[in-house]
Design an enzyme around this catalytic site. Structure first.
Site, PDB file in Angstrom:
ATOM      1  CG  ASP A  46      31.551   3.361  63.340  1.00  8.97           C
ATOM      2  OD1 ASP A  46      30.357   3.544  63.638  1.00  8.97           O
ATOM      3  OD2 ASP A  46      32.110   3.967  62.392  1.00  8.97           O
ATOM      4  CE1 TYR A  51      33.261   5.490  56.759  1.00 13.46           C
ATOM      5  CE2 TYR A  51      33.290   3.878  58.528  1.00 13.46           C
ATOM      6  CZ  TYR A  51      33.004   5.148  58.075  1.00 13.46           C
ATOM      7  OH  TYR A  51      32.474   6.078  58.936  1.00 13.46           O
ATOM      8  CE  LYS A  80      28.931   5.282  60.836  1.00 15.93           C
ATOM      9  NZ  LYS A  80      30.221   4.657  60.524  1.00 15.93           N
ATOM     10  CG  HIS A 113      27.501   7.525  56.695  1.00 17.78           C
ATOM     11  ND1 HIS A 113      28.346   6.569  56.197  1.00 17.78           N
ATOM     12  CD2 HIS A 113      28.302   8.383  57.361  1.00 17.78           C
ATOM     13  CE1 HIS A 113      29.589   6.833  56.566  1.00 17.78           C
ATOM     14  NE2 HIS A 113      29.587   7.931  57.261  1.00 17.78           N
TER      15      HIS A 113
END
Ligand SMILES: NC(=O)c1ccc[n+]([C@@H]2O[C@H](COP(=O)([O-])OP(=O)(O)OC[C@H]3O[C@@H](n4cnc5c(N)ncnc54)[C@H](OP(=O)(O)O)[C@@H]3O)[C@@H](O)[C@H]2O)c1
Length: 317
Positions: A46, A51, A80, A113
């Protein structure tokens, strides 16, 4: 031990029920940890552009694929659409950017997201003079979902899903879609079990993935407030001791036995192996009832790190 349990989407797609989370892992940490995770048997990864580690994840995946240590079909890669891309006109652009970074031709699951939008800027989010995040309030979920359906039809995303949407927002998509969301990714753990939302998803053929299953340990620094320690709960500890397992394993197994997939993050080799070693024991029904009774509607990941985001008309919580 490899993940031996799949979640089957309504369209027949199988996703390993236990995945590897990558939020709050630097490039250096994620490079080492993803190699360890793939060695340990993780196949569901994931990630998300926010990130800031997709390039490194892509590099590691390419090395594994090029070396023939894994095939693309064995992997289940999730990313996402970022909050600054949450509008119909930018879905394809951000998915293609993620695919470039991940060095992949498609992702297995593409999520929106968050249900709210912030303006597109180069670099970090735009803040106003009062330190509040600048919002883009024209978010149109119906148009956005159509663009998600298009990237699916174009073969860039094998499945499309939602993250952090509430029941009203999901219902609106269900009422207006050609392709139903395959999965909803939400915060879920003993203190935020969201039984109504999980039941609603199951009734509508939407599988559920739990994020922050261990309570997002370490997030207090980002949120600047105390958060409860799930691993310290006496009921969890007692059940763990009885089973000869760790508290983290009980928390993760509890989710799997509720039919919920989950994506714990660890960059520690011992802990990431512990988190996937969940397939040689069962929590008995009476202990599941005790764990279910721990629900306290405590949300940890409330997006408090985006000051002012609660003013967005599509803020979900
Ligand atoms: N869709 C969304 O909006 C959203 C939001 C949040 C998270 N996510 C996804 O969900 C993933 C997981 O959530 P999360 O990262 O918030 O939190 P989490 O997985 O609940 O907790 C991660 C923290 O727990 C520690 N940890 C991991 N395994 C442990 C174990 N066995 N014993 C003790 N401590 C352990 C980790 O430290 P070490 O690394 O040092 O082990 C890390 O500090 C994320 O990485 C991300 O992929 C998605």
């Amino acid at each position: 031990m490899a993940c031996k349990m799949d979640i089957t989407f309504e369209n027949g797609t199988k996703m390993p029920a236990l995945g590897f989370g990558t939020w709050r892992a630097s490039d250096e940490e994620v490079e080492r940890a993803l190699n360890e995770a793939l060695e340990a048997g993780y196949r569901h990864i994931d990630t998300a552009p926010v990130y800031l580690n997709e390039k490194t994840i892509g590099k590691v995946l390419k090395e594994w694929l090029d070396a023939g240590k894994v095939t693309r079909d064995e992997l289940f890669i999730v990313t996402k659409l970022p909050p600054h891309g949450t509008r119909a006109s930018t879905v394809q652009k951000y998915l293609k950017r993620s695919l470039d970074d991940l060095q992949l031709a498609y992702v297995d699951l593409y999520h929106i997201h968050v249900p709210f939008t912030v303006p597109e800027v180069d670099g970090p989010f735009l803040m106003d003079d009062d330190g509040q995040i600048v919002l883009e309030t024209t978010t149109d979920h119906v148009a956005l979902w159509k663009a998600m359906e298009k990237v699916h039809e174009d073969g860039l995303a094998r499945n499309i899903g939602l993250s952090n949407f509430n029941q009203r927002q999901i219902q609106r998509i269900l009422d207006n879609c050609q392709i139903k969301p395959a999965n909803l990714q939400i915060e879920n753990h003993i203190y935020l079990q969201q039984p109504e939302l999980v039941k609603f998803c199951k009734a509508n053929g939407i599988s559920v993935t739990a994020y922050s299953p261990l309570g997002s340990r370490g997030i207090e620094k980002l949120l600047n407030r105390e958060v409860p320690d799930l691993l310290d709960n006496p009921v969890v500890k007692e059940i763990a001791e009885k089973l000869g397992k760790t508290a983290a394993q009980v928390l993760l197994r509890h989710l799997l036995q509720r039919g919920i997939s989950t994506i714990p993050k660890s960059t520690n080799p011992k802990r990431l192996r512990e988190n996937i070693d969940l397939f040689d024991f069962d929590i008995e029904d009476s202990d599941m009832v005790r764990l279910n009774a721990l629900d306290q509607n405590i949300r940890i990941c409330d997006f408090g790190f985006f000051p002012g985001i609660t003013k967005h008309p599509e803020f979900p919580f």
